[in-house]
Design an enzyme around this catalytic site. Structure first.
Site, PDB file in Angstrom:
ATOM      1  CG  ASP A   9      -2.001   1.018   1.163  1.00  0.00           C
ATOM      2  OD1 ASP A   9      -2.727   0.724   2.069  1.00  0.00           O
ATOM      3  OD2 ASP A   9      -1.972   2.030   0.624  1.00  0.00           O
ATOM      4  CG  ASP A 110      -3.224   3.907  -3.538  1.00  0.00           C
ATOM      5  OD1 ASP A 110      -4.282   2.972  -3.704  1.00  0.00           O
ATOM      6  OD2 ASP A 110      -3.239   4.612  -2.364  1.00  0.00           O
ATOM      7  CD  GLU A 111      -5.378  -0.520  -0.985  1.00  0.00           C
ATOM      8  OE1 GLU A 111      -5.589  -1.734  -0.870  1.00  0.00           O
ATOM      9  OE2 GLU A 111      -5.930   0.543  -0.907  1.00  0.00           O
TER      10      GLU A 111
END
Length: 393
Positions: A9, A110-111
């Site tokens: 993350d 973003d993960e």
DNA sequence: TCTGGGGTCCTAGGACCC
DNA sequence: TCTGGGGTCCTAGGACCC
């Protein structure tokens, strides 16, 4: 067989990415001072997309209105987002993660999850995760958290522990100590409403939730959700790391006005804009849509939505817009001020069979040509923006 | 204090069919 | 004429995620 799953993350993703870009332009590192990213920094109605750690320490949170954050910190630095740059950062981040395991599921920009089973053991998982996080920092200039567990849920919960730039584990034998004392809100899929509901019945921690029987829980939230909550609170999750992303099931776009509007001309202009955007996206992805929906949000946040099935699937802006206009007439009394208007399409298909219709609009060819022109212009401007970043490499 | 934008999934009620 | 029960599709609304 026991698995080893990582959840990676990016810490305050949009803020970190903006900071990296600004550093390259010679600016100060906005991660070290109270700063936020917001959609439109000049619009008081926009909300915060990401906040720096110093900003968070002042009580500024993601999804708060910018106006509220400014009251808490008058000299807050507010910067706008840059989607093309974010996509570039995301690609670099995902590519490093993939080099650790090809079994990768991108969960958002973003993960991601990676299945490390076979690539590392429980004993050296922290060492490998630390190497991954340091490699991202060194090569790309931003930090990530890595959560490690035997399934996706535990890995995701673990990556949410102390930030930034940290590696955490959450193995089964650590659930009682690390997960059960947390409030129910910290459990994945428990949002504000579910938290309120559970709290009202004296269920405050994940540990308490884990000990509630399926029966009573079903009474509260329904069978399907009850099963999910019960499993997750006990740290169980057998969902696989899905390497192929399913196709989109719907597309939508919406606009919030800087002031609530009542003039039908203004509202129609917004509807036209979102129709162009949505129709362009489905043509780009070679879809046609069978269902069109339109919604309005009033000043009091009440939402009214209308949806209708079309005789045949379409990707023509004018056809979608006409359906939307008809439904908007139906949904809106024409008087109550409107805060937001949106348009969506669903029931998507790739079929390219156009049924002959005796009643096909004689202007259809004109509409299609209009769409082709629109798509060309859009492609040109996107290429130009993308090129600006590619040349830096 | 006053709340963006883009998605997914679930539920409930009504229509319609067998 | 009135009745049961199951299945499917549609629409509206609401919860959650980032």
């Amino acid at each position: 067989m026991s698995r080893v799953i990582f959840h990676i993350d990016v810490n305050s993703a949009f803020l970190s990415w903006t900071a990296v870009k600004m550093l390259g332009e010679g600016a100060q590192d906005i991660r070290l001072v109270p700063s936020v990213v917001s959609g439109d920094p000049d619009d008081r109605r926009s909300i915060i997309t990401a906040a720096s750690i110093p900003a968070k320490k002042l009580g500024i949170k993601t999804a708060q209105p910018v106006s509220m954050a400014l009251r808490k910190c008058p000299d807050l630095i507010i910067v706008g987002g840059d989607w093309q740059w974010y996509k570039k950062c995301s690609r670099g981040f995902i590519s490093i993660c993939r080099s650790y395991s090809p079994v990768l599921q991108q969960f958002s920009i973003d993960e991601c999850f990676i299945d490390m089973s076979g690539h590392c053991t429980r004993d050296d998982a922290v060492t490998v995760a630390t190497r991954l996080k340091d490699e991202v920092k060194e090569k790309l200039g931003f930090t990530v958290n890595v959560g490690i567990g035997s399934n996706k849920l535990l890995a995701k919960m673990a990556s949410d522990f102390e930030k930034p730039d940290k590696v955490h584990t959450l193995w089964e034998n650590e659930i009682e100590e690390k997960m059960w004392p947390l409030g129910v809100r910290d459990l994945l899929w428990v949002g504000r409403k579910t938290e309120e509901l559970l709290n009202a019945y004296g269920i405050n921690t994940i540990g308490q939730l884990a000990s509630v029987g399926i029966g009573p829980l079903t009474q509260l939230v329904g069978k399907k959700f009850a099963m999910q909550l019960h499993e997750n609170a006990n740290g169980r999750d057998d969902s696989p790391v899905e390497t192929v992303r399913g196709e989109a099931k719907s597309y939508s776009a919406e606009r919030t006005f800087s002031k609530d509007l009542t003039d039908p001309k203004d509202i129609d202009r917004a509807l036209f804009n979102v129709a162009c955007i949505v129709a362009h996206r489905i043509r780009r992805d070679l879809f046609r849509a069978s269902t069109v929906s339109v919604f309005v949000k009033y000043k009091d946040f009440r939402v009214v939505q209308k949806q209708c099935a079309m005789a045949q699937p379409t990707d023509v802006t004018a056809v979608i817009l006409n359906e939307a206009r008809r439904m908007l007439d139906d949904a809106w009394d024409g008087v109550t001020p409107i805060r937001q208007v949106g348009l969506g399409v669903s029931k998507l298909t790739h079929d390219n069979i156009r049924q002959l219709s005796l009643f096909e609009d004689e202007n259809m060819e004109y509409y299609r040509q209009w769409d082709r022109n629109y798509d060309e212009e859009k492609a040109k401007s996107e290429d130009a923006r993308m090129l600006a970043y590619e040349e830096e490499d």
